[in-house]
Design a protein around this motif. Structure first.
Motif, mmCIF file in Angstrom:
data_model
loop_
_atom_site.group_PDB
_atom_site.id
_atom_site.type_symbol
_atom_site.label_atom_id
_atom_site.label_comp_id
_atom_site.label_asym_id
_atom_site.label_seq_id
_atom_site.Cartn_x
_atom_site.Cartn_y
_atom_site.Cartn_z
ATOM 1 N N ILE A 42 3.514 48.694 16.652
ATOM 2 C CA ILE A 42 3.423 47.295 16.237
ATOM 3 C C ILE A 42 4.234 46.401 17.163
ATOM 4 O O ILE A 42 5.378 46.695 17.459
ATOM 5 C CB ILE A 42 3.914 47.123 14.789
ATOM 6 N N ARG A 46 3.755 40.241 15.614
ATOM 7 C CA ARG A 46 2.666 40.435 14.650
ATOM 8 C C ARG A 46 3.191 40.797 13.273
ATOM 9 O O ARG A 46 2.437 40.813 12.314
ATOM 10 C CB ARG A 46 1.724 41.541 15.133
ATOM 11 N N ASN A 47 4.485 41.089 13.140
ATOM 12 C CA ASN A 47 5.029 41.564 11.868
ATOM 13 C C ASN A 47 4.758 40.625 10.699
ATOM 14 O O ASN A 47 4.306 41.058 9.647
ATOM 15 C CB ASN A 47 6.535 41.811 11.978
ATOM 16 N N LYS A 49 2.491 38.343 10.298
ATOM 17 C CA LYS A 49 1.063 38.303 9.988
ATOM 18 C C LYS A 49 0.638 39.558 9.211
ATOM 19 O O LYS A 49 -0.111 39.476 8.242
ATOM 20 C CB LYS A 49 0.267 38.174 11.289
ATOM 21 N N VAL A 50 1.131 40.705 9.619
ATOM 22 C CA VAL A 50 0.785 41.969 8.963
ATOM 23 C C VAL A 50 1.329 42.001 7.534
ATOM 24 O O VAL A 50 0.622 42.390 6.594
ATOM 25 C CB VAL A 50 1.321 43.168 9.787
ATOM 26 N N HIS A 53 -0.620 39.721 5.341
ATOM 27 C CA HIS A 53 -1.932 40.311 5.036
ATOM 28 C C HIS A 53 -1.831 41.277 3.855
ATOM 29 O O HIS A 53 -2.656 41.243 2.941
ATOM 30 C CB HIS A 53 -2.504 41.035 6.255
ATOM 31 N N ARG A 54 -0.815 42.157 3.874
ATOM 32 C CA ARG A 54 -0.665 43.130 2.784
ATOM 33 C C ARG A 54 -0.428 42.432 1.448
ATOM 34 O O ARG A 54 -1.034 42.785 0.439
ATOM 35 C CB ARG A 54 0.472 44.097 3.094
ATOM 36 N N PRO A 94 8.464 45.315 7.895
ATOM 37 C CA PRO A 94 7.421 46.122 8.535
ATOM 38 C C PRO A 94 7.837 47.593 8.609
ATOM 39 O O PRO A 94 9.011 47.925 8.427
ATOM 40 C CB PRO A 94 7.322 45.513 9.940
ATOM 41 N N HIS A 128 2.056 52.091 6.021
ATOM 42 C CA HIS A 128 1.426 50.899 6.582
ATOM 43 C C HIS A 128 0.751 51.237 7.910
ATOM 44 O O HIS A 128 1.378 51.196 8.960
ATOM 45 C CB HIS A 128 2.466 49.792 6.785
ATOM 46 N N ARG A 129 -0.521 51.584 7.822
ATOM 47 C CA ARG A 129 -1.310 51.889 9.017
ATOM 48 C C ARG A 129 -2.786 51.735 8.688
ATOM 49 O O ARG A 129 -3.145 51.358 7.567
ATOM 50 C CB ARG A 129 -0.999 53.284 9.542
ATOM 51 N N TRP A 132 -4.958 51.490 5.094
ATOM 52 C CA TRP A 132 -4.149 51.005 3.967
ATOM 53 C C TRP A 132 -4.989 50.191 2.991
ATOM 54 O O TRP A 132 -4.931 50.401 1.786
ATOM 55 C CB TRP A 132 -2.976 50.187 4.511
ATOM 56 N N ASN A 133 -5.803 49.256 3.501
ATOM 57 C CA ASN A 133 -6.645 48.419 2.636
ATOM 58 C C ASN A 133 -7.564 49.263 1.758
ATOM 59 O O ASN A 133 -7.704 49.012 0.564
ATOM 60 C CB ASN A 133 -7.520 47.475 3.465
#
Length: 141
Positions: A42, A46-47, A49-50, A53-54, A94, A128-129, A132-133
């Motif tokens: 990562i 971007r942390n 944003k990630v 998102h979660r 993160p 978290h990879r 995950w969704n």
């Protein structure tokens, strides 16, 4: 707040707990190694944003409450799906994992991660990879 289809997401009621959710504890090496490997993938910028998102993903599934521990909104957040007896603990940092607990979440969330993992007190632990969704969707069907 709106989801990707521009539908309104109902925000849950916030509860405050007087304990630290998943306090620090020792980690089995396999868990540390997993975090290190993933952390290298990562890029720092971007942390945020990630993480957002979660949180948006979990919120879009309409939990009926959100709880925070003694660390407030700087530790783990608990998204409660009481009708399914599922409680999702999500980190604001993160390179952690999402912990999914059952009805005894209030007692279990006071334990260290190593105690939870060692005693298998969790329903699931989602690193978290990629994927995950899909795992969150599967658990909350």
């Amino acid at each position: 707040m709106l989801n990707t289809n521009l539908n309104t997401i109902r925000l849950p009621k916030v509860q405050r707990k007087n304990w630290s959710v998943l306090p620090p504890g020792e980690y089995p090496f396999e868990i540390i190694e997993e975090h290190i490997d993933y952390g290298l993938e990562i890029v720092k910028n971007r942390n945020i944003k990630v993480i957002k998102h979660r949180v948006q993903k979990i919120s879009s599934l309409e939990p009926n409450f959100l709880a925070v521990g003694a660390a407030g909104f700087t530790g783990y957040w608990v998204f409660g799906f009481s009708n399914k007896s599922i409680y999702i603990l999500e980190s604001v940092y993160p390179n952690n994992a999402t912990y999914v607990l059952g009805e005894n979440w209030e007692n279990i969330s006071r334990m260290s991660k190593s105690d939870i993992l060692r005693n298998e007190f969790h329903i699931a632990r989602l690193v978290h990879r990629i994927g995950w969704n899909e795992e969150i969707n599967r658990l909350l069907k």
